[in-house]
Design an enzyme around this catalytic site. Structure first.
Site, PDB file in Angstrom:
ATOM      1  N   LYS A  13       0.173  -8.284   5.036  1.00 29.02           N
ATOM      2  CA  LYS A  13       1.279  -9.158   5.282  1.00 29.02           C
ATOM      3  C   LYS A  13       1.260  -9.659   6.872  1.00 29.02           C
ATOM      4  CE  LYS A  13       4.691  -6.838   3.101  1.00 29.02           C
ATOM      5  NZ  LYS A  13       3.911  -5.645   2.867  1.00 29.02           N
ATOM      6  N   ARG A  88      13.599  -7.233   0.846  1.00 28.53           N
ATOM      7  CA  ARG A  88      12.910  -6.341   0.131  1.00 28.53           C
ATOM      8  C   ARG A  88      13.763  -5.785  -1.201  1.00 28.53           C
ATOM      9  NH1 ARG A  88       9.607  -3.721   4.983  1.00 28.53           N
ATOM     10  NH2 ARG A  88       7.575  -3.061   3.831  1.00 28.53           N
ATOM     11  N   ARG A 127      -6.212   1.226   9.017  1.00 30.79           N
ATOM     12  CA  ARG A 127      -5.244   0.539   9.668  1.00 30.79           C
ATOM     13  C   ARG A 127      -4.860   1.056  11.066  1.00 30.79           C
ATOM     14  NH1 ARG A 127      -0.506  -2.992   6.419  1.00 30.79           N
ATOM     15  NH2 ARG A 127       0.704  -0.842   6.543  1.00 30.79           N
ATOM     16  N   ARG A 160      -0.127   4.506  12.107  1.00 34.10           N
ATOM     17  CA  ARG A 160       1.137   4.733  12.032  1.00 34.10           C
ATOM     18  C   ARG A 160       1.471   6.370  11.263  1.00 34.10           C
ATOM     19  NH1 ARG A 160       3.086  -0.726   9.360  1.00 34.10           N
ATOM     20  NH2 ARG A 160       4.274   0.663   8.153  1.00 34.10           N
ATOM     21  N   ARG A 171       5.897   5.174  -0.507  1.00 36.00           N
ATOM     22  CA  ARG A 171       6.299   3.475  -0.245  1.00 36.00           C
ATOM     23  C   ARG A 171       6.090   2.768  -1.385  1.00 36.00           C
ATOM     24  NH1 ARG A 171       2.966   2.673   5.108  1.00 36.00           N
ATOM     25  NH2 ARG A 171       3.964   0.569   5.215  1.00 36.00           N
TER      26      ARG A 171
HETATM   27  P1  AMP Z   1       6.493  -2.162   7.025  1.00 37.63           P
HETATM   28  O1  AMP Z   1       5.961  -2.064   8.530  1.00 37.63           O
HETATM   29  O2  AMP Z   1       7.369  -3.562   6.841  1.00 37.63           O
HETATM   30  O3  AMP Z   1       6.004  -1.485   5.984  1.00 37.63           O
HETATM   31  O4  AMP Z   1       8.105  -1.177   7.035  1.00 37.63           O
HETATM   32  C1  AMP Z   1       7.868   0.273   7.429  1.00 37.63           C
HETATM   33  C2  AMP Z   1       9.243   0.783   6.783  1.00 37.63           C
HETATM   34  O5  AMP Z   1      10.589   0.196   7.358  1.00 37.63           O
HETATM   35  C3  AMP Z   1       9.499   0.606   5.342  1.00 37.63           C
HETATM   36  O6  AMP Z   1       8.674   1.614   4.853  1.00 37.63           O
HETATM   37  C4  AMP Z   1      11.062   0.904   5.438  1.00 37.63           C
HETATM   38  O7  AMP Z   1      11.423   2.358   5.406  1.00 37.63           O
HETATM   39  C5  AMP Z   1      11.582   0.293   6.611  1.00 37.63           C
HETATM   40  N1  AMP Z   1      11.928  -1.250   6.221  1.00 37.63           N
HETATM   41  C6  AMP Z   1      11.428  -2.258   6.659  1.00 37.63           C
HETATM   42  N2  AMP Z   1      11.810  -3.778   6.131  1.00 37.63           N
HETATM   43  C7  AMP Z   1      12.887  -3.020   5.349  1.00 37.63           C
HETATM   44  C8  AMP Z   1      13.724  -3.506   4.578  1.00 37.63           C
HETATM   45  N3  AMP Z   1      13.753  -5.076   4.431  1.00 37.63           N
HETATM   46  N4  AMP Z   1      14.753  -3.053   3.800  1.00 37.63           N
HETATM   47  C9  AMP Z   1      14.580  -1.700   3.877  1.00 37.63           C
HETATM   48  N5  AMP Z   1      13.697  -1.048   4.685  1.00 37.63           N
HETATM   49  C10 AMP Z   1      12.820  -1.666   5.422  1.00 37.63           C
END
Ligand code: AMP
Length: 224
Positions: A13, A88, A127, A160, A171
């Protein structure tokens, strides 16, 4: 044009959000990047956010919605945006609809990028990301020009903290429980396009561009 990107962790994404930002000339908002920056601060809130992220859980809706609304208030996003990682949960999706409706806008298209679990695991293990400008690379499928150096800003790239296998599993569980209903929400609304994210990156891009169709005219040229 207002676009939502949906899909499991590791599906690409972030890469597509960056590309669409340049193509459509609208900013992309990645709540994950915002939370990663926030979690590096020295505050009680940062510690709380870090705990959720390290467990592979979502940050609670109240805080996430607050963060989103602050971004939504920026003048740069008035002509549209690409949302990566928001909404989400169904509550977040409802808030997004309401915020857009208040400005006479709506989600134009929700792009749901899918891939089998084995492809996701391989992608995540390769990644790397820039902690400075958040650009995403993959050591195998999308390497930077110089090893471990960001093409965009020259900063050293990192892996990360939440991409260790145990956290990735958590996740994915959280994603299935909380975000699959959001996919159903957009499917029912008739604005969901499903794209096979396991295809070579150029084909994924082609399918996304087809899904966006005539809507993908850059905002700046729309009235030309
Ligand atoms: P991502 O980089 O988009 O995979 O996000 C990393 C982490 O940030 C996720 O595993 C959540 O802990 C938090 N996070 C990001 N976006 C959201 C969201 N819309 N709602 C809740 N937690 C989020």
């Amino acid at each position: 044009m207002d676009i939502v990107l949906l899909g499991p962790p590791g599906v690409g994404k972030g890469t597509q959000a960056e590309r669409l930002e340049k193509l459509l000339k609208v900013p992309h908002i990645a709540t994950g990047d915002i939370f990663r920056r926030l979690s590096n601060e020295d505050s009680a809130l940062a510690g709380e956010v870090r705990t959720f992220m390290e467990r592979g859980e979502y940050v609670p809706d109240d805080l996430t919605i607050k963060v989103f609304c602050a971004e939504f208030g920026r003048p740069e996003v008035r002509d549209g945006f690409v949302l990566d990682g928001f909404p989400r949960t169904t509550r977040q999706a409802t808030v997004l609809d309401e915020a857009l409706a208040a400005q006479g806008r709506k989600v134009d298209r929700a792009l749901y990028i899918t891939a089998p679990a084995a492809v996701l695991a391989a992608r995540i293990s390769g990644r790397i990301q820039c902690p400075e400008c958040s650009a995403v690379y993959n050591t195998v499928t999308n390497p930077p020009r110089l090893s471990m150096v960001c093409d965009e800003c020259g900063h050293a790239l990192i892996r990360r903290a939440d991409e260790e296998p145990d956290v990735v599993r958590a996740r994915i569980d959280t994603y299935i429980r909380e975000t699959e209903p959001v996919i159903a929400f957009y499917r029912e609304a008739g604005i969901l396009s499903e794209v096979d994210g396991s295809l070579p990156i150029s084909e994924v891009e082609g399918k996304i561009d087809t899904a966006l169709g005539s809507q993908s005219t850059p905002a700046r040229n729309r009235n030309a």
